[in-house]
Design a protein around this motif. Structure first.
Motif, PDB file in Angstrom:
ATOM      1  N   HIS A 329       0.827  -1.202   0.000  1.00 42.76           N
ATOM      2  CA  HIS A 329       0.000   0.000   0.000  1.00 42.76           C
ATOM      3  C   HIS A 329       0.869   1.262   0.000  1.00 42.76           C
ATOM      4  CE1 HIS A 329      -2.175   3.208   2.209  1.00 42.76           C
ATOM      5  NE2 HIS A 329      -3.145   2.874   1.381  1.00 42.76           N
ATOM      6  N   ASP A 330       1.840   1.312   0.903  1.00 47.48           N
ATOM      7  CA  ASP A 330       2.697   2.505   1.014  1.00 47.48           C
ATOM      8  C   ASP A 330       3.508   2.732  -0.265  1.00 47.48           C
ATOM      9  OD1 ASP A 330       1.710   2.684   3.525  1.00 47.48           O
ATOM     10  OD2 ASP A 330       3.560   2.117   4.569  1.00 47.48           O
ATOM     11  N   ALA A 331       4.061   1.653  -0.794  1.00 47.81           N
ATOM     12  CA  ALA A 331       4.899   1.799  -1.990  1.00 47.81           C
ATOM     13  C   ALA A 331       4.062   2.268  -3.179  1.00 47.81           C
ATOM     14  CB  ALA A 331       5.593   0.474  -2.313  1.00 47.81           C
ATOM     15  N   ARG A 332       2.842   1.759  -3.281  1.00 49.35           N
ATOM     16  CA  ARG A 332       1.978   2.196  -4.390  1.00 49.35           C
ATOM     17  C   ARG A 332       1.680   3.683  -4.289  1.00 49.35           C
ATOM     18  NH1 ARG A 332      -2.733  -1.929  -4.401  1.00 49.35           N
ATOM     19  NH2 ARG A 332      -1.714  -3.764  -5.250  1.00 49.35           N
ATOM     20  N   GLN A 333       1.437   4.141  -3.050  1.00 52.10           N
ATOM     21  CA  GLN A 333       1.146   5.571  -2.876  1.00 52.10           C
ATOM     22  C   GLN A 333       2.350   6.424  -3.254  1.00 52.10           C
ATOM     23  OE1 GLN A 333      -0.440   6.310   1.025  1.00 52.10           O
ATOM     24  NE2 GLN A 333      -2.489   6.391   0.148  1.00 52.10           N
ATOM     25  N   GLU A 334       3.528   5.993  -2.824  1.00 47.70           N
ATOM     26  CA  GLU A 334       4.744   6.763  -3.139  1.00 47.70           C
ATOM     27  C   GLU A 334       4.985   6.798  -4.658  1.00 47.70           C
ATOM     28  OE1 GLU A 334       8.345   6.354  -0.704  1.00 47.70           O
ATOM     29  OE2 GLU A 334       7.160   5.047   0.582  1.00 47.70           O
ATOM     30  N   LEU A 335       4.732   5.654  -5.304  1.00 49.22           N
ATOM     31  CA  LEU A 335       4.907   5.604  -6.767  1.00 49.22           C
ATOM     32  C   LEU A 335       3.976   6.596  -7.455  1.00 49.22           C
ATOM     33  CD1 LEU A 335       5.141   1.861  -7.928  1.00 49.22           C
ATOM     34  CD2 LEU A 335       6.807   3.669  -8.297  1.00 49.22           C
ATOM     35  N   ALA A 336       2.736   6.641  -6.978  1.00 48.23           N
ATOM     36  CA  ALA A 336       1.755   7.553  -7.597  1.00 48.23           C
ATOM     37  C   ALA A 336       2.237   8.991  -7.489  1.00 48.23           C
ATOM     38  CB  ALA A 336       0.395   7.377  -6.930  1.00 48.23           C
ATOM     39  N   VAL A 337       2.830   9.352  -6.342  1.00 50.30           N
ATOM     40  CA  VAL A 337       3.314  10.730  -6.157  1.00 50.30           C
ATOM     41  C   VAL A 337       4.458  11.009  -7.133  1.00 50.30           C
ATOM     42  CG1 VAL A 337       4.448  12.311  -4.539  1.00 50.30           C
ATOM     43  CG2 VAL A 337       2.569  10.839  -3.744  1.00 50.30           C
ATOM     44  N   ILE A 338       5.429  10.093  -7.201  1.00 49.39           N
ATOM     45  CA  ILE A 338       6.585  10.309  -8.093  1.00 49.39           C
ATOM     46  C   ILE A 338       6.123  10.446  -9.547  1.00 49.39           C
ATOM     47  CG2 ILE A 338       8.666   9.244  -9.073  1.00 49.39           C
ATOM     48  CD1 ILE A 338       9.284   8.014  -6.447  1.00 49.39           C
ATOM     49  N   ARG A 339       5.144   9.624  -9.916  1.00 54.83           N
ATOM     50  CA  ARG A 339       4.730   9.620 -11.326  1.00 54.83           C
ATOM     51  C   ARG A 339       3.858  10.813 -11.696  1.00 54.83           C
ATOM     52  NH1 ARG A 339       3.891   3.137 -11.387  1.00 54.83           N
ATOM     53  NH2 ARG A 339       6.059   2.599 -11.801  1.00 54.83           N
ATOM     54  N   GLN A 340       3.528  11.652 -10.693  1.00 58.86           N
ATOM     55  CA  GLN A 340       2.764  12.867 -11.019  1.00 58.86           C
ATOM     56  C   GLN A 340       3.674  13.960 -11.568  1.00 58.86           C
ATOM     57  OE1 GLN A 340       0.773  13.926  -7.438  1.00 58.86           O
ATOM     58  NE2 GLN A 340      -0.882  12.471  -7.780  1.00 58.86           N
ATOM     59  N   GLY A 341       4.951  13.897 -11.243  1.00 57.23           N
ATOM     60  CA  GLY A 341       5.901  14.947 -11.643  1.00 57.23           C
ATOM     61  C   GLY A 341       6.117  14.942 -13.151  1.00 57.23           C
ATOM     62  N   PRO A 342       6.748  16.005 -13.677  1.00 55.45           N
ATOM     63  CA  PRO A 342       6.919  16.122 -15.133  1.00 55.45           C
ATOM     64  C   PRO A 342       7.715  14.972 -15.736  1.00 55.45           C
ATOM     65  CG  PRO A 342       8.187  17.818 -13.954  1.00 55.45           C
ATOM     66  CD  PRO A 342       7.314  17.150 -12.942  1.00 55.45           C
ATOM     67  N   PHE A 343       8.674  14.403 -14.956  1.00 55.37           N
ATOM     68  CA  PHE A 343       9.485  13.318 -15.516  1.00 55.37           C
ATOM     69  C   PHE A 343       8.859  11.942 -15.266  1.00 55.37           C
ATOM     70  CE2 PHE A 343      12.429  16.762 -15.815  1.00 55.37           C
ATOM     71  CZ  PHE A 343      13.113  16.494 -16.985  1.00 55.37           C
ATOM     72  N   GLY A 344       7.865  11.875 -14.352  1.00 52.87           N
ATOM     73  CA  GLY A 344       7.225  10.592 -14.079  1.00 52.87           C
ATOM     74  C   GLY A 344       5.959  10.406 -14.903  1.00 52.87           C
ATOM     75  N   GLU A 345       5.507  11.508 -15.458  1.00 56.04           N
ATOM     76  CA  GLU A 345       4.214  11.496 -16.142  1.00 56.04           C
ATOM     77  C   GLU A 345       4.213  10.549 -17.358  1.00 56.04           C
ATOM     78  OE1 GLU A 345       1.550  12.787 -19.184  1.00 56.04           O
ATOM     79  OE2 GLU A 345       3.669  13.321 -19.240  1.00 56.04           O
ATOM     80  N   LYS A 346       5.345  10.494 -18.059  1.00 54.47           N
ATOM     81  CA  LYS A 346       5.437   9.635 -19.253  1.00 54.47           C
ATOM     82  C   LYS A 346       5.268   8.165 -18.869  1.00 54.47           C
ATOM     83  CE  LYS A 346       8.888   8.536 -22.734  1.00 54.47           C
ATOM     84  NZ  LYS A 346      10.314   8.714 -22.980  1.00 54.47           N
ATOM     85  N   ALA A 347       5.979   7.765 -17.799  1.00 53.38           N
ATOM     86  CA  ALA A 347       5.874   6.368 -17.347  1.00 53.38           C
ATOM     87  C   ALA A 347       4.462   6.082 -16.859  1.00 53.38           C
ATOM     88  CB  ALA A 347       6.883   6.105 -16.241  1.00 53.38           C
ATOM     89  N   ALA A 348       3.850   7.065 -16.189  1.00 54.44           N
ATOM     90  CA  ALA A 348       2.482   6.869 -15.689  1.00 54.44           C
ATOM     91  C   ALA A 348       1.556   6.588 -16.864  1.00 54.44           C
ATOM     92  CB  ALA A 348       2.023   8.105 -14.929  1.00 54.44           C
ATOM     93  N   ARG A 349       1.741   7.361 -17.954  1.00 54.07           N
ATOM     94  CA  ARG A 349       0.927   7.144 -19.159  1.00 54.07           C
ATOM     95  C   ARG A 349       1.154   5.737 -19.708  1.00 54.07           C
ATOM     96  NH1 ARG A 349       2.714  10.272 -23.509  1.00 54.07           N
ATOM     97  NH2 ARG A 349       3.841  11.593 -22.064  1.00 54.07           N
ATOM     98  N   GLY A 350       2.428   5.319 -19.724  1.00 49.10           N
ATOM     99  CA  GLY A 350       2.771   3.995 -20.243  1.00 49.10           C
ATOM    100  C   GLY A 350       2.131   2.888 -19.412  1.00 49.10           C
ATOM    101  N   LYS A 351       2.203   3.036 -18.094  1.00 50.46           N
ATOM    102  CA  LYS A 351       1.639   1.991 -17.214  1.00 50.46           C
ATOM    103  C   LYS A 351       0.113   1.930 -17.398  1.00 50.46           C
ATOM    104  CE  LYS A 351       5.425   0.788 -14.835  1.00 50.46           C
ATOM    105  NZ  LYS A 351       5.982  -0.511 -14.553  1.00 50.46           N
ATOM    106  N   LYS A 352      -0.500   3.097 -17.609  1.00 50.33           N
ATOM    107  CA  LYS A 352      -1.951   3.127 -17.798  1.00 50.33           C
ATOM    108  C   LYS A 352      -2.307   2.434 -19.120  1.00 50.33           C
ATOM    109  CE  LYS A 352      -5.602   6.466 -17.285  1.00 50.33           C
ATOM    110  NZ  LYS A 352      -5.919   7.866 -17.449  1.00 50.33           N
TER     111      LYS A 352
END
Ligand SMILES: Cc1cc2nc3c(=O)[nH]c(=O)nc-3n(C[C@H](O)[C@H](O)[C@H](O)COP(=O)(O)OP(=O)(O)OC[C@H]3O[C@@H](n4cnc5c(N)ncnc54)[C@H](O)[C@@H]3O)c2cc1C
Length: 366
Positions: A329-352
């Protein structure tokens, strides 16, 4: 073995620490002579938050993670490559001494990535290196790769390695970047510019010069379609050309295991489909870190924790250690925060995007 982990970078180490602390029998296998993966060559201080070792050099993060893993009593197998997978649940291991087999209940693949190449005339001349190789030579073995370097690519790797080259007293003639903008953090670019290194956007390398080894490079401007603009060619006198043009996930083992693979450019190319617990289409086989999509060490650490905790849960059940679910649970939350940033956004799109595919019913999104 209960949980076998292939790869001792930040993802594999974190998976091993978590799974072993929770109470599983763990083996971590790596083909290098020391643990840490990419981290062992990274002499710069990391960004991010304190929980992700910001302000600490990559090489020191590797030492911290190694120490934590050793404390758990997990088995560590170095200088050994996992060369194959056999049914059911058997890994083939090769070292310079012997071939062996390892049977596992759960498998975590954390093999990282390989460096991309780029097409240009003479790109196989000695003196043309990947940025990772240059970093290994300089920072692991203390060998300067050359005297004057052309860096191709202005992502964080290109910028960081250029600065490390300057620190090693190697001249950086220029950084060329095909995109019309700098790919990496501007703080890294600003450091280079202050040292007088030109960063030429909308430029690429056209040819390496030399017969036996690199003696120069031809660079040129490119148009919006990345085509060379005639007449814009310029010769640079360099003895080394360093390519920092991206990474691709190292998926060979996953392909052998018959994991369902999907091509997602935002994740660096072909990746094994995985759910939010990092489990692939083959039950009991997990991925973590760059092999699941190119990101960074902090996300590799968090994915490793999720994969390690979930592998433990799926093997031993919830009651064996209630802490496992909290870790996920904690790690998923931390990942979500990191992937909100400008450099994490691309990976977030890819994972989605990955979730639009289903191993049972593959679909091609429009
Ligand atoms: C120049 C550079 C600068 C970077 N800077 C930062 C930064 O500032 N902050 C940040 O967060 N991230 C940074 N990163 C990114 C970060 O280093 C990677 O994202 C991270 O190391 C990925 O971790 P990993 O565990 O997935 O893979 P890796 O670190 O690549 O580890 C994988 C390990 O698996 C081993 N392996 C592979 N195949 C096999 C096999 N078949 N058998 C046995 N072993 C195998 C490999 O040899 C390797 O040791 C940087 C990367 C580079 C190259």
């Amino acid at each position: 073995m209960e949980i076998a982990i292939v790869g001792g970078g930040p993802a594999g180490l974190s998976a091993g620490i978590v799974a072993a602390r929770l109470g599983a029998q763990v083996t971590v296998i790596d083909d290098n002579s020391r643990l840490g993966g990419q981290l062992i060559k990274q002499t710069h201080k990391f960004f991010g938050s304190r929980t992700h070792y910001c302000g600490t050099r990559g090489v020191d993060i590797a030492a911290i993670l190694e120490q934590e893993l050793r404390k758990t009593g997990a088995e560590i197998v170095l200088n050994t490559t996992v060369i194959g997978h056999f049914q059911p649940n058997i890994l083939g291991l090769a070292s310079s001494q012997q071939f062996t087999k390892l049977t596992y209940d759960r498998l975590i693949i954390a093999t990282g990535a390989y460096e991309n190449n780029v097409l240009f005339e003479n790109n196989d001349l000695p003196g043309v290196y990947g940025a990772g190789a240059v970093q290994t030579l300089m920072n692991v073995y203390g060998i300067r790769p050359g005297r004057r370097v052309l860096m191709v690519g202005s992502g964080n790797i290109g910028l960081i390695v250029s600065y490390q080259l300057l620190q090693a007293d190697v001249e950086v003639a220029a950084v060329v970047e095909a995109l019309p903008y700098i790919g990496g953090y501007h703080v890294h670019a600003a450091k280079l510019r202050r040292c007088g290194v030109p960063i030429l956007t909308s430029h690429t390398i056209k040819a390496a010069l030399g017969k036996e080894y690199v003696t120069g490079a031809v660079i040129c401007r490119v148009n919006r379609k990345f085509r060379p603009i005639k007449g814009s060619e310029k010769r640079l006198k360099v003895d080394t050309i360093c390519l920092a043009v991206g990474l691709s996930p190292l998926i060979e083992l996953l392909s052998q295991i018959d994991c369902y693979l999907v091509y997602i450019p935002e994740l660096g190319g072909l990746v094994a489909w995985h759910d939010e617990n990092l489990q692939t289409s083959v039950p009991g086989v997990y991925v973590a870190g760059d092999v699941s999509g190119i990101e960074e060490a902090s996300t590799a650490i968090l994915e490793g924790r999720i994969a390690g905790a979930h592998a433990f849960l799926s093997l031993k059940g919830r009651d064996a250690n209630p802490e496992a679910e909290a870790i996920i649970h904690d790690a998923r939350q931390e990942l979500a925060v990191i992937r909100q940033g400008p450099f994490g956004e691309k990976a977030a799109r890819g994972k989605k995007q990955l979730q639009q595919y289903s191993p049972a019913r593959p679909v091609i999104p429009q």
